[in-house]
Design a protein around this motif. Structure first.
Motif, PDB file in Angstrom:
ATOM      1  N   ARG A   7       0.831  -1.213   0.000  1.00 49.76           N
ATOM      2  CA  ARG A   7       0.000   0.000   0.000  1.00 49.76           C
ATOM      3  C   ARG A   7       0.864   1.260   0.000  1.00 49.76           C
ATOM      4  NH1 ARG A   7      -5.137   1.286   0.125  1.00 49.76           N
ATOM      5  NH2 ARG A   7      -5.802   3.149   1.219  1.00 49.76           N
ATOM      6  N   ILE A   8       1.955   1.261   0.752  1.00 46.00           N
ATOM      7  CA  ILE A   8       2.851   2.418   0.778  1.00 46.00           C
ATOM      8  C   ILE A   8       3.492   2.625  -0.590  1.00 46.00           C
ATOM      9  CG2 ILE A   8       5.041   3.262   1.721  1.00 46.00           C
ATOM     10  CD1 ILE A   8       4.189   1.983   4.402  1.00 46.00           C
ATOM     11  N   ILE A   9       3.931   1.550  -1.226  1.00 46.52           N
ATOM     12  CA  ILE A   9       4.540   1.655  -2.551  1.00 46.52           C
ATOM     13  C   ILE A   9       3.526   2.180  -3.565  1.00 46.52           C
ATOM     14  CG2 ILE A   9       5.488   0.304  -4.465  1.00 46.52           C
ATOM     15  CD1 ILE A   9       6.797  -1.487  -2.294  1.00 46.52           C
ATOM     16  N   LEU A  10       2.321   1.644  -3.537  1.00 48.00           N
ATOM     17  CA  LEU A  10       1.285   2.111  -4.462  1.00 48.00           C
ATOM     18  C   LEU A  10       0.916   3.567  -4.216  1.00 48.00           C
ATOM     19  CD1 LEU A  10      -1.044  -0.996  -4.612  1.00 48.00           C
ATOM     20  CD2 LEU A  10       0.271  -0.020  -6.485  1.00 48.00           C
ATOM     21  N   ARG A  11       0.880   3.966  -2.970  1.00 44.40           N
ATOM     22  CA  ARG A  11       0.564   5.357  -2.648  1.00 44.40           C
ATOM     23  C   ARG A  11       1.622   6.301  -3.209  1.00 44.40           C
ATOM     24  NH1 ARG A  11      -0.208   5.644   3.209  1.00 44.40           N
ATOM     25  NH2 ARG A  11      -2.151   4.624   2.733  1.00 44.40           N
ATOM     26  N   TRP A  12       2.899   5.920  -3.085  1.00 50.21           N
ATOM     27  CA  TRP A  12       3.968   6.766  -3.620  1.00 50.21           C
ATOM     28  C   TRP A  12       3.941   6.805  -5.142  1.00 50.21           C
ATOM     29  CZ3 TRP A  12       6.501  10.598  -1.773  1.00 50.21           C
ATOM     30  CH2 TRP A  12       6.649  10.719  -0.403  1.00 50.21           C
ATOM     31  N   ILE A  13       3.656   5.680  -5.780  1.00 49.49           N
ATOM     32  CA  ILE A  13       3.521   5.673  -7.242  1.00 49.49           C
ATOM     33  C   ILE A  13       2.398   6.601  -7.656  1.00 49.49           C
ATOM     34  CG2 ILE A  13       2.822   4.248  -9.215  1.00 49.49           C
ATOM     35  CD1 ILE A  13       4.302   1.921  -7.858  1.00 49.49           C
ATOM     36  N   HIS A  14       1.293   6.548  -6.940  1.00 53.65           N
ATOM     37  CA  HIS A  14       0.135   7.391  -7.232  1.00 53.65           C
ATOM     38  C   HIS A  14       0.480   8.878  -7.093  1.00 53.65           C
ATOM     39  CE1 HIS A  14      -4.218   7.507  -7.772  1.00 53.65           C
ATOM     40  NE2 HIS A  14      -4.267   8.465  -6.874  1.00 53.65           N
ATOM     41  N   LEU A  15       1.185   9.215  -6.034  1.00 54.83           N
ATOM     42  CA  LEU A  15       1.546  10.621  -5.804  1.00 54.83           C
ATOM     43  C   LEU A  15       2.592  11.125  -6.799  1.00 54.83           C
ATOM     44  CD1 LEU A  15       1.666  10.678  -1.914  1.00 54.83           C
ATOM     45  CD2 LEU A  15      -0.030  11.756  -3.394  1.00 54.83           C
ATOM     46  N   VAL A  16       3.611  10.323  -7.065  1.00 57.09           N
ATOM     47  CA  VAL A  16       4.679  10.745  -7.988  1.00 57.09           C
ATOM     48  C   VAL A  16       4.145  10.854  -9.411  1.00 57.09           C
ATOM     49  CG1 VAL A  16       6.885  10.021  -8.998  1.00 57.09           C
ATOM     50  CG2 VAL A  16       6.547   9.912  -6.533  1.00 57.09           C
ATOM     51  N   ALA A  17       3.246   9.964  -9.792  1.00 59.06           N
ATOM     52  CA  ALA A  17       2.664  10.033 -11.134  1.00 59.06           C
ATOM     53  C   ALA A  17       1.755  11.240 -11.290  1.00 59.06           C
ATOM     54  CB  ALA A  17       1.900   8.758 -11.439  1.00 59.06           C
ATOM     55  N   GLY A  18       1.294  11.802 -10.202  1.00 57.58           N
ATOM     56  CA  GLY A  18       0.446  12.989 -10.270  1.00 57.58           C
ATOM     57  C   GLY A  18       1.208  14.277 -10.542  1.00 57.58           C
ATOM     58  N   VAL A  19       2.514  14.266 -10.348  1.00 61.57           N
ATOM     59  CA  VAL A  19       3.318  15.470 -10.563  1.00 61.57           C
ATOM     60  C   VAL A  19       3.297  15.927 -12.029  1.00 61.57           C
ATOM     61  CG1 VAL A  19       5.656  16.423 -10.417  1.00 61.57           C
ATOM     62  CG2 VAL A  19       4.732  15.083  -8.531  1.00 61.57           C
ATOM     63  N   PRO A  20       3.477  15.046 -13.017  1.00 58.88           N
ATOM     64  CA  PRO A  20       3.377  15.511 -14.406  1.00 58.88           C
ATOM     65  C   PRO A  20       1.997  16.047 -14.771  1.00 58.88           C
ATOM     66  CG  PRO A  20       4.468  13.397 -14.351  1.00 58.88           C
ATOM     67  CD  PRO A  20       3.951  13.662 -12.975  1.00 58.88           C
ATOM     68  N   VAL A  21       0.964  15.533 -14.133  1.00 57.00           N
ATOM     69  CA  VAL A  21      -0.382  16.044 -14.401  1.00 57.00           C
ATOM     70  C   VAL A  21      -0.493  17.485 -13.909  1.00 57.00           C
ATOM     71  CG1 VAL A  21      -2.835  15.732 -13.906  1.00 57.00           C
ATOM     72  CG2 VAL A  21      -1.392  13.750 -14.330  1.00 57.00           C
ATOM     73  N   LEU A  22       0.065  17.760 -12.750  1.00 52.26           N
ATOM     74  CA  LEU A  22       0.073  19.143 -12.248  1.00 52.26           C
ATOM     75  C   LEU A  22       0.884  20.051 -13.165  1.00 52.26           C
ATOM     76  CD1 LEU A  22       0.503  18.557  -8.435  1.00 52.26           C
ATOM     77  CD2 LEU A  22      -1.549  19.300  -9.643  1.00 52.26           C
ATOM     78  N   GLY A  23       2.013  19.560 -13.655  1.00 52.29           N
ATOM     79  CA  GLY A  23       2.799  20.333 -14.609  1.00 52.29           C
ATOM     80  C   GLY A  23       2.032  20.593 -15.887  1.00 52.29           C
ATOM     81  N   TYR A  24       1.270  19.626 -16.324  1.00 41.71           N
ATOM     82  CA  TYR A  24       0.455  19.785 -17.526  1.00 41.71           C
ATOM     83  C   TYR A  24      -0.635  20.828 -17.312  1.00 41.71           C
ATOM     84  CZ  TYR A  24      -2.589  18.452 -21.418  1.00 41.71           C
ATOM     85  OH  TYR A  24      -3.363  18.451 -22.539  1.00 41.71           O
ATOM     86  N   ILE A  25      -1.265  20.804 -16.163  1.00 42.61           N
ATOM     87  CA  ILE A  25      -2.358  21.738 -15.883  1.00 42.61           C
ATOM     88  C   ILE A  25      -1.851  23.160 -15.728  1.00 42.61           C
ATOM     89  CG2 ILE A  25      -4.086  22.366 -14.146  1.00 42.61           C
ATOM     90  CD1 ILE A  25      -4.461  19.346 -13.679  1.00 42.61           C
ATOM     91  N   TYR A  26      -0.751  23.341 -15.019  1.00 43.31           N
ATOM     92  CA  TYR A  26      -0.284  24.681 -14.698  1.00 43.31           C
ATOM     93  C   TYR A  26       0.802  25.208 -15.630  1.00 43.31           C
ATOM     94  CZ  TYR A  26      -3.028  24.343 -10.502  1.00 43.31           C
ATOM     95  OH  TYR A  26      -4.073  24.215  -9.627  1.00 43.31           O
ATOM     96  N   SER A  27       1.156  24.482 -16.681  1.00 48.24           N
ATOM     97  CA  SER A  27       2.179  24.977 -17.604  1.00 48.24           C
ATOM     98  C   SER A  27       1.580  25.989 -18.570  1.00 48.24           C
ATOM     99  CB  SER A  27       2.785  23.815 -18.388  1.00 48.24           C
ATOM    100  OG  SER A  27       1.828  23.269 -19.258  1.00 48.24           O
ATOM    101  N   PRO A  28       2.419  26.845 -19.132  1.00 46.89           N
ATOM    102  CA  PRO A  28       1.917  27.779 -20.145  1.00 46.89           C
ATOM    103  C   PRO A  28       1.379  27.019 -21.353  1.00 46.89           C
ATOM    104  CG  PRO A  28       4.117  28.405 -19.426  1.00 46.89           C
ATOM    105  CD  PRO A  28       3.812  27.069 -18.813  1.00 46.89           C
ATOM    106  N   GLU A  31       3.676  25.292 -23.915  1.00 51.75           N
ATOM    107  CA  GLU A  31       4.418  24.095 -23.533  1.00 51.75           C
ATOM    108  C   GLU A  31       3.552  22.848 -23.381  1.00 51.75           C
ATOM    109  OE1 GLU A  31       7.110  24.527 -20.339  1.00 51.75           O
ATOM    110  OE2 GLU A  31       7.656  26.559 -20.908  1.00 51.75           O
ATOM    111  N   LEU A  32       2.273  22.938 -23.633  1.00 58.25           N
ATOM    112  CA  LEU A  32       1.393  21.773 -23.492  1.00 58.25           C
ATOM    113  C   LEU A  32       1.789  20.600 -24.388  1.00 58.25           C
ATOM    114  CD1 LEU A  32      -2.185  23.213 -23.002  1.00 58.25           C
ATOM    115  CD2 LEU A  32      -0.661  22.198 -21.328  1.00 58.25           C
ATOM    116  N   PRO A  33       2.204  20.821 -25.647  1.00 55.34           N
ATOM    117  CA  PRO A  33       2.615  19.661 -26.453  1.00 55.34           C
ATOM    118  C   PRO A  33       3.793  18.883 -25.870  1.00 55.34           C
ATOM    119  CG  PRO A  33       2.203  21.532 -27.869  1.00 55.34           C
ATOM    120  CD  PRO A  33       2.136  22.028 -26.448  1.00 55.34           C
ATOM    121  N   ASN A  34       4.638  19.538 -25.062  1.00 47.63           N
ATOM    122  CA  ASN A  34       5.755  18.831 -24.432  1.00 47.63           C
ATOM    123  C   ASN A  34       5.279  17.879 -23.340  1.00 47.63           C
ATOM    124  OD1 ASN A  34       7.447  20.324 -26.053  1.00 47.63           O
ATOM    125  ND2 ASN A  34       7.807  21.873 -24.482  1.00 47.63           N
ATOM    126  N   TYR A  35       4.218  18.256 -22.625  1.00 43.79           N
ATOM    127  CA  TYR A  35       3.725  17.456 -21.509  1.00 43.79           C
ATOM    128  C   TYR A  35       2.696  16.412 -21.929  1.00 43.79           C
ATOM    129  CZ  TYR A  35       5.810  20.364 -17.881  1.00 43.79           C
ATOM    130  OH  TYR A  35       6.680  20.995 -17.059  1.00 43.79           O
TER     131      TYR A  35
END
Length: 69
Positions: A7-28, A31-35
């Motif tokens: 469960r701890i490993i899955l939780r960290w995978i879930h959180l770390v995989a969410g970082v690119p989504v935040l970058g995609y949402i908040y990027s100019p 730069e969207l085609p890069n993300y």
């Protein structure tokens, strides 16, 4: 492996995989085609699979152990 460690490993995978989504949402907008490919083909499937496994993994594990017997 204990279920708490899984469960701890899955939780960290879930959180770390969410970082690119935040970058995609908040990027100019320029730069969207890069993300887009990273988010579409790597981050979202990882988020979905880890979330489903944390939510309904016990059901899948039970089904797999019944079939193996």
């Amino acid at each position: 492996m204990p279920s708490s460690t899984t469960r701890i490993i899955l939780r960290w995978i879930h959180l770390v995989a969410g970082v690119p989504v935040l970058g995609y949402i908040y990027s100019p907008f320029a730069e969207l085609p890069n993300y887009a490919p990273v988010v579409r083909y790597a981050a979202m499937p990882a988020i979905l699979l880890s979330g489903l496994w944390m939510w309904k993994g016990h059901v899948l594990r039970r089904l797999l152990t019944k079939r193996a017997v």
